[in-house]
Structure formats: C-alpha cells, structure tokens
Design an enzyme around this catalytic site. Structure first.
Site, PDB file in Angstrom:
ATOM      1  NE  ARG A   1      -6.547 -11.263   9.606  1.00 38.82           N
ATOM      2  CZ  ARG A   1      -5.733 -10.263   9.309  1.00 38.82           C
ATOM      3  NH1 ARG A   1      -5.208 -10.184   8.116  1.00 38.82           N
ATOM      4  NH2 ARG A   1      -5.451  -9.338  10.198  1.00 38.82           N
TER       5      ARG A   1
ATOM      6  CG  ASP B   1      -7.593  -7.339   8.649  1.00 38.50           C
ATOM      7  OD1 ASP B   1      -6.570  -7.064   7.981  1.00 38.50           O
ATOM      8  OD2 ASP B   1      -7.901  -6.745   9.692  1.00 38.50           O
TER       9      ASP B   1
ATOM     10  CG  ASP C   1      -1.972   0.994   1.280  1.00 38.50           C
ATOM     11  OD1 ASP C   1      -2.293   1.568   0.232  1.00 38.50           O
ATOM     12  OD2 ASP C   1      -2.495   1.292   2.377  1.00 38.50           O
TER      13      ASP C   1
HETATM   14  P1  IMP Z   1       1.722  -0.306   3.937  1.00 38.09           P
HETATM   15  O1  IMP Z   1       2.735  -0.242   5.023  1.00 38.09           O
HETATM   16  O2  IMP Z   1       0.939   0.989   3.846  1.00 38.09           O
HETATM   17  O3  IMP Z   1       2.272  -0.711   2.582  1.00 38.09           O
HETATM   18  O4  IMP Z   1       0.623  -1.313   4.404  1.00 38.09           O
HETATM   19  C1  IMP Z   1       0.668  -2.642   4.191  1.00 38.09           C
HETATM   20  C2  IMP Z   1      -0.329  -3.344   5.072  1.00 38.09           C
HETATM   21  O5  IMP Z   1      -1.545  -2.589   5.185  1.00 38.09           O
HETATM   22  C3  IMP Z   1      -0.732  -4.650   4.466  1.00 38.09           C
HETATM   23  O6  IMP Z   1       0.104  -5.684   4.883  1.00 38.09           O
HETATM   24  C4  IMP Z   1      -2.162  -4.805   4.958  1.00 38.09           C
HETATM   25  O7  IMP Z   1      -2.152  -5.450   6.209  1.00 38.09           O
HETATM   26  C5  IMP Z   1      -2.684  -3.410   5.146  1.00 38.09           C
HETATM   27  N1  IMP Z   1      -3.541  -2.973   4.030  1.00 38.09           N
HETATM   28  C6  IMP Z   1      -3.288  -2.033   3.097  1.00 38.09           C
HETATM   29  N2  IMP Z   1      -4.297  -1.901   2.227  1.00 38.09           N
HETATM   30  C7  IMP Z   1      -5.229  -2.808   2.615  1.00 38.09           C
HETATM   31  C8  IMP Z   1      -6.518  -3.183   2.078  1.00 38.09           C
HETATM   32  O8  IMP Z   1      -7.032  -2.663   1.077  1.00 38.09           O
HETATM   33  N3  IMP Z   1      -7.165  -4.172   2.769  1.00 38.09           N
HETATM   34  C9  IMP Z   1      -6.666  -4.781   3.872  1.00 38.09           C
HETATM   35  N4  IMP Z   1      -5.463  -4.473   4.375  1.00 38.09           N
HETATM   36  C10 IMP Z   1      -4.755  -3.486   3.760  1.00 38.09           C
END
Ligand code: IMP
Ligand code: MG
Length: 177
Positions: free
Chosen positions: A165, A159, A103
């Site tokens: 999940r 989730d 993300d």
């Molecule tokens: P980042 O550090 O922003 O890249 O976030 C990664 C983590 O955010 C992932 O491992 C997910 O647990 C959570 N995440 C990000 N987007 C989503 C989504 O659309 N649905 C569920 N979990 C998400």
C-alpha cells in the site's frame, strides 16, 4: 505463493499527481460554493484521498468508513462488510465517496445505497482507477482518474494481501509459476 511486481510502474507519481490535480479541479467545478462531505473507504483510499483533499482550495468535511470485500485473496468474495457508518451524520448532506479502484462495482454500488438510505441527499463517487471491463453491476463513478485493463495492481493505497500500500506509484503484480 510467490509474486513479482512489474519491472516499471504502470502509472508514475508524476502522472498520478497531474491527474489528481485535474480531478480536484473537476470536483470543485461541480460543487462550487456548496458544502460537501468526503467519505473515504479504508484502507485503499487513504493515499489518494490525502493527496486529493490537499488539492481542494477550500475547507471540506472528511470521514472514513471501512468496506471490505476481498480479505486476503485477490478475488472478490462477493459480499461487502461496512463498518463505521453509524458514526457519520448524513442527513441532508451531499457526499463524495472516494475509493481506490472500481472493479466489479459491487462495493461502491452497495455503499452508495447505504448512504442514501442513511439520509444523504446526493452521493457521487470518485475513484483513482477503473477496471471498466470487469464491471458486474450497473454502476459508474462520476470522477475517475485512469481506466485500466484487467490487471491486478498495487501501490498508492492498493494492496495485495495487505502489502504494497505504501508504494508511491501504481504497479502490476503477477503470480510466479
Ligand atoms: P469491487 O467491489 O469489485 O468494485 O471491488 C472494489 C475493491 O476491490 C477495491 O476497493 C479494492 O480494495 C479491491 N480491488 C479490486 N481490484 C484490485 C486490484 O487490482 N488491486 C488491489 N485491490 C483491488
Ligand atoms: Mg478497497
């Protein structure tokens, strides 16, 4: 607050299965006969990792660590908490880090840095989903399943407040007015 799943899956079981097989093939092409250690990020990676490793035609080492940045909300808290890394032997290891979704990129970028500091000689990553338009740090995954739009998704390990999940497909979820 009430939420509703999309009427049909964003990504079906068949599409996921086909892509997972191709990813496994690409991973094997990369490592050849060399050993590597798969590290899965709990909880989101559990289903993806389980399917992915079953498609690998040779024995691999698998470990899990927990990195959480979301708590019960849908938006990132901005800080990543890492649990369990002290139990994984990383000296001279080539690591394939597996997560459900990329993300902002903060989680994988931070975990990669920690693994390198702990002695891994190479850290690559594999994600099922990539929300490319939301990246906030200069990080990209080496192996990725699907690039998706900026939608909140659940299922196949992902989730919303710890629910959904277990769904075998990827669905989008939206807030009801
Ligand atoms: P980042 O550090 O922003 O890249 O976030 C990664 C983590 O955010 C992932 O491992 C997910 O647990 C959570 N995440 C990000 N987007 C989503 C989504 O659309 N649905 C569920 N979990 C998400
Ligand atoms: Mg996660």
């Amino acid at each position: 607050m009430n939420h509703a799943l999309s009427q049909s899956p964003l990504i079906t079981r068949t599409a996921i299965h086909g892509r997972v097989r191709k990813l496994a093939h690409d991973i094997i092409q990369h490592y050849g006969d060399d050993d590597f250690l798969i590290i899965g990020l709990m909880n989101g990676a559990f289903m993806f990792l389980a399917d992915l490793c079953r498609e690998l035609p040779k024995p691999v080492d698998i470990a899990f660590i927990k990195a959480s940045s979301y708590g019960k909300s849908a938006r990132s808290s901005g800080s990543v908490e890492l649990v369990g890394l002290e139990k994984v032997e990383l000296q001279q290891r080539r690591v394939l880090l597996v997560d459900d979704i990329l993300d902002t990129g903060r989680t994988l970028s931070y975990v990669t840095e920690c693994l390198e500091k702990a002695g891994a000689v190479e850290v690559l990553s594999c994600v099922l989903l990539d929300k490319q338009s939301r990246h906030e740090v200069p990080f990209d995954s080496h192996f990725k399943g699907f690039v998706i739009e900026d939608l909140f998704v659940v299922g196949y390990g992902l989730d919303f407040a710890e629910k959904y999940r277990n769904l075998p497909e990827i669905w989008t979820i939206r807030e009801l007015a």
